[in-house]
Design an enzyme around this catalytic site. Structure first.
Site, mmCIF file in Angstrom:
data_model
loop_
_atom_site.group_PDB
_atom_site.id
_atom_site.type_symbol
_atom_site.label_atom_id
_atom_site.label_comp_id
_atom_site.label_asym_id
_atom_site.label_seq_id
_atom_site.Cartn_x
_atom_site.Cartn_y
_atom_site.Cartn_z
ATOM 1 N N CYS A 101 -2.646 8.903 3.144
ATOM 2 C CA CYS A 101 -2.409 8.334 1.813
ATOM 3 C C CYS A 101 -3.592 8.594 0.902
ATOM 4 C CB CYS A 101 -2.167 6.838 1.939
ATOM 5 S SG CYS A 101 -3.451 6.004 2.868
ATOM 6 N N GLU A 121 0.890 -1.174 0.000
ATOM 7 C CA GLU A 121 0.000 0.000 0.000
ATOM 8 C C GLU A 121 0.914 1.206 0.000
ATOM 9 O OE1 GLU A 121 -3.243 -0.096 -0.060
ATOM 10 O OE2 GLU A 121 -3.447 -2.256 0.206
#
Ligand code: NAP
Length: 513
Positions: A293, A254
């Site tokens: 993010c 990720e």
């Protein structure tokens, strides 16, 4: 000063030497020390595989779900303490800290419920039995069983609670033991969580270490997995580790993402959909000081409303009070580390070579000693040329976003958004179904999640930055190609997917055992 130890092989152990010093990013005062030097990491991994794995596999999904419910309960019980730690070590405002800690609690609680729903079984079926021959007796069935290894959970600095909670929830429910490796700079919250969790779980089911030498990934074997969150650069290093390649260690990445928000040409300034867009963009720039993010980095707006959007965002964001999260009235804290501070300032400088700074510059943080702390102001840029490469390549991991002109035709718009190289989330704001359909088809291949903001959901939308346990989190390309969460889908990463072939009645009985 607090000395953080590692939980390996079921015992708390301290590394040699001083190790790393963790700071309060608002004041630069030392908060804790952590050392993993000289620790026997290989034995810690082996203990997790053998003891933790066996204990978790002996439990049913419902029993593992009960363990997760207890972990969520312990976070709830210690919520205030955890919030304070996140404010001290992470520079989070109280509301940012809640976002992280409540996110961890909610995700664990969600997986606890999923475990209860699966009931007292140890094999997770994937679909029904399939007839293989002429007669119905010969059948095939796909199942998931726990992998025989340890899940190494490597997390980024920005979500020490949620990052640990979401990965641990899926791994433990799937039946895999976990060894947590939080980012060093903000590890205090993760460390406290593992202290709280430890005696609620079987020995070896959870461990934690600073792994300052980054040695753990190189010690993994076949059957183990790495669930990594962090930069693309580190993700790329992990992919090419010889043992990861040769032992087929499963790796989930990720990573970075230049998330976009798109305002549809049909949306009138001042409408509910427009206000939803303005609310989302202004929240995403500021929340967690932009260190998310999923934060919006590129804001695509039609030329007709561009100056209005710019004015409205400047009006919303120019009064944001920056400073020590413990000081009254502070709405945005510092960046998490000195390195982050340097990177964000350098990133703003690079963006401003191709875009005008319409909000930003310097800030005077409140409640901090003169000259201390890693502060930047909310920074909004406006790019005259939406095609400049840096706008689509450089992730500035702070409270920074850039306005760009949205091409009028959806194909060109999608092509421009896709120049981000693969992202976690893209949000579009439109009440035009045709446009929504074109954007979904054009943008879904490049994103893990699409958020469609419209008048119908304006009052109850969650915003693109909130990751829900029911939905997938991850994205293709630059975002790492990983998939986390998504309800039961999240268990697949920690499970072996196996096809069973045999007598239908036997197969059906096995998955109910
Ligand atoms: P990072 O430098 O890549 O570090 C992430 C983690 O990897 C930390 O625990 C770090 O440990 C560890 N690490 C660093 N080098 C390593 C190596 N060679 N081998 C093994 N582990 C290593 O990233 P970061 O600066 O903490 O995080 C910011 C980045 O994460 C941003 O780019 C952001 O977009 C991304 N992010 C993505 C998501 C997502 O869900 N996709 C979520 C949050 C953040 P140490 O701290 O001890 O160095």
């Amino acid at each position: 000063m607090q000395r953080m130890r590692s939980l390996l092989s079921g015992v708390w152990v301290d590394g040699q030497g001083r190790g790393a010093t963790l700071l309060n990013p608002a004041t630069e005062e030392s908060v804790a020390e952590s050392s993993s030097h000289g620790l026997d990491l290989a034995s810690g991994l082996a203990f997790a595989r053998v003891e933790g794995g066996a204990a978790l596999r002996a439990l049913t999904f419902a029993e593992r779900g009960k363990l997760l419910a207890e972990l969520a309960r312990r976070i709830h019980e210690h919520r205030d303490e955890l919030i304070e730690l996140a404010m001290t070590n992470g520079g989070n405002t109280r509301s940012d800290a809640k976002f992280d800690i409540d996110g961890a609690m909610g995700t664990l609680a969600h997986y606890a419920e999923l475990g209860a729903g699966l009931g007292d079984v140890r094999i997770l079926p994937d679909g029904d039995s399939l007839q293989l021959g002429r007669a119905p007796r010969l059948a095939g069935r796909h199942v998931f069983v726990p992998r025989r290894g340890v899940a190494l959970l490597i997390n980024a600095f920005n979500f020490p609670a949620w990052g640990l909670g979401e990965k641990a929830a899926t791994a433990l429910l799937a039946g895999m033991p976990v060894l947590c490796k939080p980012a060093t700079s903000t590890a205090v919250v993760a460390h406290r969580l593992v202290e709280l969790f430890q005696d609620a779980l079987p020995p070896g089911a959870i461990g934690i270490t600073g792994d300052l030498e980054h040695a753990l990934p190189g010690l993994l074997e076949a059957g183990d997995v790495i669930a990594f969150t962090g930069s693309s650069k580190t993700g790329a290093r992990l992919r090419v580790l010889p043992n990861v390649i040769h032992n087929a260690v499963r790796l989930g990445v990720e990573a970075d993402s230049l998330n976009s928000a798109i305002l549809g040409a049909d949306v009138e300034a001042g409408s509910d959909t427009y206000e939803l867009f303005i609310n989302d963009v202004s929240r995403e720039i500021r929340q967690k000081t932009g260190q998310k993010c999923t934060a919006i980095r590129r804001v695509f707006v039609p030329d007709a409303v561009r100056s209005r959007v710019r004015e409205d965002l400047v009006e919303r964001l120019s009064g944001v009070v920056v400073g020590n999260p413990f000081a009254d009235g502070v709405q945005m804290g510092p960046l998490a580390t000195a390195q982050q501070h340097r990177d964000v300032l350098a990133g703003i400088a690079r963006l401003s070579e191709h875009a005008n700074v319409v909000l930003g510059g310097t800030c005077r943080p409140v409640g901090v000693p003169e000259g201390k702390g890693y502060f930047v102001p909310v920074t909004l840029l406006d790019a005259p040329d939406a095609t400049a490469a840096v706008l689509h390549d450089l992730e500035v991991f702070g409270p920074v976003a850039t306005l760009l002109a949205a091409p009028a035709d959806s194909e060109s718009l999608c092509a421009l958004v896709a120049r981000g190289g693969g992202g976690l989330v893209c949000s579009m704001y439109t009440d035009d179904r045709k446009l929504a359909g074109e954007l979904v088809m054009g943008l879904a291949p490049h994103h893990g999640r699409l958020v469609i903001g419209s008048q119908k959901i304006a009052g109850q939308a969650l915003g693109p930055g909130t990751v829900m346990p029911q939905l997938l989190h991850g994205g293709p390309g630059r975002a790492g190609g990983g998939e986390e969460l998504g309800g039961l889908r999240g268990l697949a990463f920690y499970s072996q997917h196996t096809a069973l072939q045999g007598d239908r009645a036997l197969l059906d009985a096995l998955v109910k055992a």
